[in-house]
Design an enzyme around this catalytic site. Structure first.
Site, PDB file in Angstrom:
ATOM      1  N   LYS A  32     -16.896 -19.929 -23.411  1.00 36.76           N
ATOM      2  CA  LYS A  32     -15.588 -19.542 -22.871  1.00 36.76           C
ATOM      3  C   LYS A  32     -14.528 -19.546 -23.983  1.00 36.76           C
ATOM      4  O   LYS A  32     -14.723 -20.111 -25.052  1.00 36.76           O
ATOM      5  CB  LYS A  32     -15.179 -20.481 -21.740  1.00 36.76           C
ATOM      6  CG  LYS A  32     -15.054 -21.945 -22.138  1.00 36.76           C
ATOM      7  CD  LYS A  32     -14.733 -22.811 -20.946  1.00 36.76           C
ATOM      8  CE  LYS A  32     -14.604 -24.282 -21.369  1.00 36.76           C
ATOM      9  NZ  LYS A  32     -14.225 -25.143 -20.237  1.00 36.76           N
ATOM     10  N   ARG A  44     -10.531 -31.564 -10.012  1.00 38.59           N
ATOM     11  CA  ARG A  44     -10.044 -30.275 -10.493  1.00 38.59           C
ATOM     12  C   ARG A  44     -10.723 -29.202  -9.660  1.00 38.59           C
ATOM     13  O   ARG A  44     -10.138 -28.678  -8.735  1.00 38.59           O
ATOM     14  CB  ARG A  44     -10.340 -30.143 -11.994  1.00 38.59           C
ATOM     15  CG  ARG A  44      -9.652 -28.984 -12.676  1.00 38.59           C
ATOM     16  CD  ARG A  44      -9.904 -28.985 -14.168  1.00 38.59           C
ATOM     17  NE  ARG A  44     -11.327 -28.905 -14.504  1.00 38.59           N
ATOM     18  CZ  ARG A  44     -11.804 -28.902 -15.749  1.00 38.59           C
ATOM     19  NH1 ARG A  44     -10.968 -29.017 -16.774  1.00 38.59           N
ATOM     20  NH2 ARG A  44     -13.106 -28.807 -15.973  1.00 38.59           N
ATOM     21  N   TYR A  93      12.916 -24.795 -42.388  1.00 36.74           N
ATOM     22  CA  TYR A  93      13.898 -24.725 -41.317  1.00 36.74           C
ATOM     23  C   TYR A  93      14.424 -26.109 -40.965  1.00 36.74           C
ATOM     24  O   TYR A  93      13.668 -27.070 -40.812  1.00 36.74           O
ATOM     25  CB  TYR A  93      13.284 -24.084 -40.070  1.00 36.74           C
ATOM     26  CG  TYR A  93      13.074 -22.595 -40.199  1.00 36.74           C
ATOM     27  CD1 TYR A  93      14.156 -21.739 -40.328  1.00 36.74           C
ATOM     28  CD2 TYR A  93      11.792 -22.052 -40.182  1.00 36.74           C
ATOM     29  CE1 TYR A  93      13.979 -20.367 -40.439  1.00 36.74           C
ATOM     30  CE2 TYR A  93      11.603 -20.682 -40.288  1.00 36.74           C
ATOM     31  CZ  TYR A  93      12.696 -19.852 -40.421  1.00 36.74           C
ATOM     32  OH  TYR A  93      12.507 -18.499 -40.534  1.00 36.74           O
ATOM     33  N   MET A 116       6.368 -19.345 -38.980  1.00 35.66           N
ATOM     34  CA  MET A 116       5.479 -18.387 -38.336  1.00 35.66           C
ATOM     35  C   MET A 116       4.390 -17.895 -39.281  1.00 35.66           C
ATOM     36  O   MET A 116       3.236 -17.730 -38.877  1.00 35.66           O
ATOM     37  CB  MET A 116       6.279 -17.187 -37.818  1.00 35.66           C
ATOM     38  CG  MET A 116       5.441 -16.168 -37.066  1.00 35.66           C
ATOM     39  SD  MET A 116       6.402 -14.738 -36.526  1.00 35.66           S
ATOM     40  CE  MET A 116       7.477 -15.488 -35.310  1.00 35.66           C
TER      41      MET A 116
END
Length: 361
Positions: free
Chosen positions: A34, A129, A254, A302
């Protein structure tokens, strides 16, 4: 080399599958593929797992992609089907389905099919779940056995909530409950995910379903892959694109998140959260360049990260490979530095990362 690159080692993948088989020699193996094979590439990974007995995915779209890619082995839908119209698709493509609620059971009973589908009945023994309530197992089991569109053999399964911790008594409680529920049902059993394969041999049953460990990452709490004789399949790397000086007291990145405490040099590496590298990686997260560990400094951007290489600018050059994680730098360590888990790092690899598949490293 392309900039951000995930190098996938097929030999390591097959070695990890062999390790699964050595730990659970009496069980069949359902290899879990998956989420794009945990970020490794769905079809290429499946094509290398000839020794697996079946594959498992979460969604029918993943199963269809495997069939389109030429995969003919049995494929199990771990979440089952979501709408009744999927049933015909499952039959046509020889997909097997987990049944975990009343809707799915009723949809199978009401179907009009030209054949029968293989079903895995999932019981909730404590994960809370997916799965039917333990009190419902006899009703569900009998209705599935009576349904003309369900194959005669109904496999029984459950899922551990805490198998990564071999000291957690909840695992034994789940195991005992499941064993009690299935004691009178002569069907194949499937309990063990990667962590249970390692920590709970008594849970192996007729089938095991390895996921994370097959990709060479530890599924066990506070443990690295090497301790479990697993070999990382993915190496995530990029290149140094600049080396530049930074003076004592100058901020980097940043928000001025990090300031140099002395004159030093930074290597700028072309990778960032746009490639899947974790934005919340802390100052000091290791990056491997020329077989040396250097600390990440400043915020992850990024497209770039900055690495403190110290006072000698000749130690690193533009074009040098920088390894984010892999055989030489454990992804488990990087995950801890980013306050996350290795699963998330692998699954967050973005489409702009290039994939390189190799026979061995």
């Amino acid at each position: 080399m392309a900039l951000a690159t995930a190098t996938i080692d097929f030999c390591a993948l097959r070695a990890n599958l062999a390790r699964v088989k050595s730990l659970a020699p009496d069980s069949q193996v359902m290899a879990v593929l998956k989420a794009n094979a945990y970020g490794h590439g769905l079809v290429p990974i499946a094509q290398q797992l000839a020794d697996a007995d079946a594959f498992a995915v979460a969604r029918i779209e993943e199963a269809l992609a495997l069939r389109t890619g030429g995969i003919t082995k049995p494929i199990v839908l771990l979440e089952g089907f979501f709408k009744a119209s999927d049933i015909e698709i499952m039959l046509a493509n020889n997909f097997q389905t987990v049944v975990h609620d009343e809707y799915q059971l009723e949809a199978l009973e009401q179907a009009q099919l030209a054949g029968a589908i293989k079903v895995w009945l999932k019981v909730d023994t404590g994960m809370h779940r997916l799965g039917i309530n333990p009190e419902s197992i006899n009703t569900f089991y009998r209705r599935l056995k009576d349904c003309p569109y369900v194959q005669d053999e109904v496999n029984l399964m459950t899922h551990f909530a805490c198998a990564d911790d071999n000291q957690d008594a909840y695992n034994e409680a789940q195991l005992q409950l499941f064993q009690t529920l299935v004691a009178d049902k002569p069907e194949p059993l499937c309990l063990a995910n990667s962590a249970a394969i390692i920590n709970y041999p008594q849970s192996h049953g007729d089938w095991v379903r390895p996921g994370l460990m097959m990709y060479g990452v530890s599924p066990v709490k506070n443990t690295f892959s090497a301790q479990l004789q697993l070999t990382p399949v993915m190496t995530l790397s990029s290149e140094v694109i600049a080396v530049r000086p930074v003076r004592q007291g100058e901020p980097v990145g940043y928000g001025g998140h990090w300031r140099a405490d002395k004159d030093t040099y930074l290597a700028v590496v072309a990778i960032g959260y746009g490639d899947g590298y974790p934005r919340h990686a802390q100052n000091g997260t290791p990056v491997l360049i020329n077989a040396q560990r250097y600390p990440l400094v400043g915020r992850v951007s990024m497209d770039m990260i900055t690495v403190d290489i110290g006072p000698d600018p000749s130690a690193v050059a533009v074009g040098d490979e920088a390894i984010m994680w892999g055989r030489e730098l454990a992804i488990e360590e990087i995950a801890a530095c980013a306050d996350t888990i290795a699963y998330e790092l692998l699954c967050n690899i973005t489409p702009r990362v290039s994939y390189q598949y190799i026979a061995s490293s």
